[in-house]
Write an enzyme that holds these catalytic residues in place. Structure first.
Site, short mmCIF file in Angstrom:
data_model
loop_
_atom_site.label_atom_id
_atom_site.label_comp_id
_atom_site.label_asym_id
_atom_site.label_seq_id
_atom_site.Cartn_x
_atom_site.Cartn_y
_atom_site.Cartn_z
N HIS A 149 0.84 -1.21 0.00
CA HIS A 149 0.00 0.00 0.00
C HIS A 149 0.87 1.25 0.00
O HIS A 149 0.64 2.19 -0.77
CB HIS A 149 -0.91 -0.02 1.24
CG HIS A 149 -1.75 1.20 1.41
ND1 HIS A 149 -3.04 1.30 0.94
CD2 HIS A 149 -1.47 2.39 2.02
CE1 HIS A 149 -3.53 2.49 1.25
NE2 HIS A 149 -2.59 3.17 1.90
N GLU A 150 1.89 1.26 0.86
CA GLU A 150 2.77 2.44 0.94
C GLU A 150 3.62 2.60 -0.31
O GLU A 150 3.83 3.73 -0.79
CB GLU A 150 3.65 2.35 2.19
CG GLU A 150 2.91 2.24 3.51
CD GLU A 150 1.89 3.35 3.71
OE1 GLU A 150 2.07 4.45 3.15
OE2 GLU A 150 0.89 3.12 4.41
N HIS A 153 1.54 4.22 -2.89
CA HIS A 153 1.46 5.67 -2.70
C HIS A 153 2.62 6.36 -3.42
O HIS A 153 2.44 7.36 -4.12
CB HIS A 153 1.52 6.03 -1.22
CG HIS A 153 0.19 6.07 -0.54
ND1 HIS A 153 -0.90 6.71 -1.08
CD2 HIS A 153 -0.22 5.57 0.66
CE1 HIS A 153 -1.93 6.59 -0.24
NE2 HIS A 153 -1.54 5.91 0.81
N GLU A 230 -6.48 6.85 -1.37
CA GLU A 230 -6.38 5.64 -0.54
C GLU A 230 -6.94 4.41 -1.27
O GLU A 230 -6.36 3.33 -1.21
CB GLU A 230 -7.11 5.84 0.78
CG GLU A 230 -6.38 6.73 1.76
CD GLU A 230 -4.98 6.23 2.06
OE1 GLU A 230 -4.81 5.04 2.39
OE2 GLU A 230 -4.04 7.03 1.97
#
Length: 297
Positions: A149-150, A153, A230
């Site tokens: 997930h990071e 980003h 997100e």
């Protein structure tokens, strides 16, 4: 002892925040002086608003990695000390290669909450940090989902995108507050026999109140784009690590408090955001909605 450490860390964050804001004011003032900006005209006021609006956002972006390390006490892993840190580095390296970005710096910070964040001025100059609570409180599959997930980003360029959005809304707030205050001042002046208007202190008070009101509207706009970001990072994590791992990570987070002790700058890029009474003000969608979105992909 834990209270003293936490209090010291909070004071450090406040000091760094004040120092950053003073640096923004100094740089913006110098730029305005060089350009000879005249704020008494609409064009000059717009330039003034843009310098302060975008200047603050981009300075924050430029020092984001340094700020994160200082405020969160991040310990960057250069030489792994154990198998867990080696696995952490290897996992981020593999995901970064899959995502087509340069290997981020990887760090661990001391915190019992299960959280992580990504920051940095560009895709090839970034930091991915995880809390000890997350690293040792989740299974490897769940941690892998969070890391993906990071990394997503970073690969999506979310730090730069949100900086641009923040710069635009900051400019709007600064410009609109002063235009409306000017209109109010002119109205009062036209109805005042002496034609003095609000006066300096009353004018500044009106600007302050309008800054707050327009700032709330701006926060709603930024939060909206943040929630979209997100969902995109969750989808990216599903591609990098597998949908089941990302869902498992979100399910694990749902078992704990849906909140974050991180400063707003880092929390916006964390896996788990701050709770708000109104979803309009939330930087992260509710975990239930994020899980449902992944399940229907």
């Amino acid at each position: 002892m834990a209270y003293v450490c936490r209090k010291g860390a909070d004071m450090k964050r406040i000091f760094l925040l004040i120092a950053t804001n003073l640096a923004v004011l100094l740089v913006a003032s110098i730029v305005m002086s060089i350009l000879g900006v005249n704020t008494s005209t609409m064009g000059g006021l717009l330039v003034f608003a843009a310098i302060f609006g975008f200047g603050g956002a981009f300075i924050s972006l430029a020092i984001s990695k340094w700020m994160a390390k200082k405020t969160m006490g991040c310990e960057v892993i250069t030489t792994p000390r154990d198998s867990t840190e080696r696995w952490l580095l290897d996992t981020v390296a593999r995901q970064a290669q899959q995502a087509g970005i340069k290997m981020p710096e990887v760090a661990i910070y001391q915190s019992p909450e299960m959280n992580a964040f990504a920051t940095g001025p560009s895709k090839d100059n970034s930091l991915v940090a995880v809390s000890t609570g997350l690293l040792y409180g989740m299974s490897q599959d769940e941690v892998e989902g969070v890391l993906a997930h990071e990394v997503s980003h970073v690969a999506n360029g979310d730090m730069v995108t949100l900086t641009l959005i923040q710069g635009v809304v900051n400019t709007f707030v600064i410009f609109a507050a002063r235009v409306v205050a000017g209109i109010i001042n002119n109205f009062v002046s036209s109805n005042d026999e002496e034609g003095e208007g609000l006066g300096m202190f009353a004018y500044m008070a009106v600007v302050f109140v309008l800054d707050m009101l327009f700032g709330i509207l701006a926060s709603i706009i930024v939060a909206y784009f943040s929630r979209i970001r997100e969902y995109r990072a969750d989808e990216g994590a599903a591609r990098l690590a597998g949908k089941h791992k990302m869902i498992a990570a979100l399910e694990r987070l749902r078992q704990g408090p849906e909140s974050s002790a991180m400063p707003a700058q880092m929390s916006a890029f964390g896996i788990n955001g701050k709770r708000s009474m109104a979803e309009l003000m939330m930087s992260h969608p509710p975990l239930e909605k994020r899980i449902a979105a992944l399940q229907t992909r």
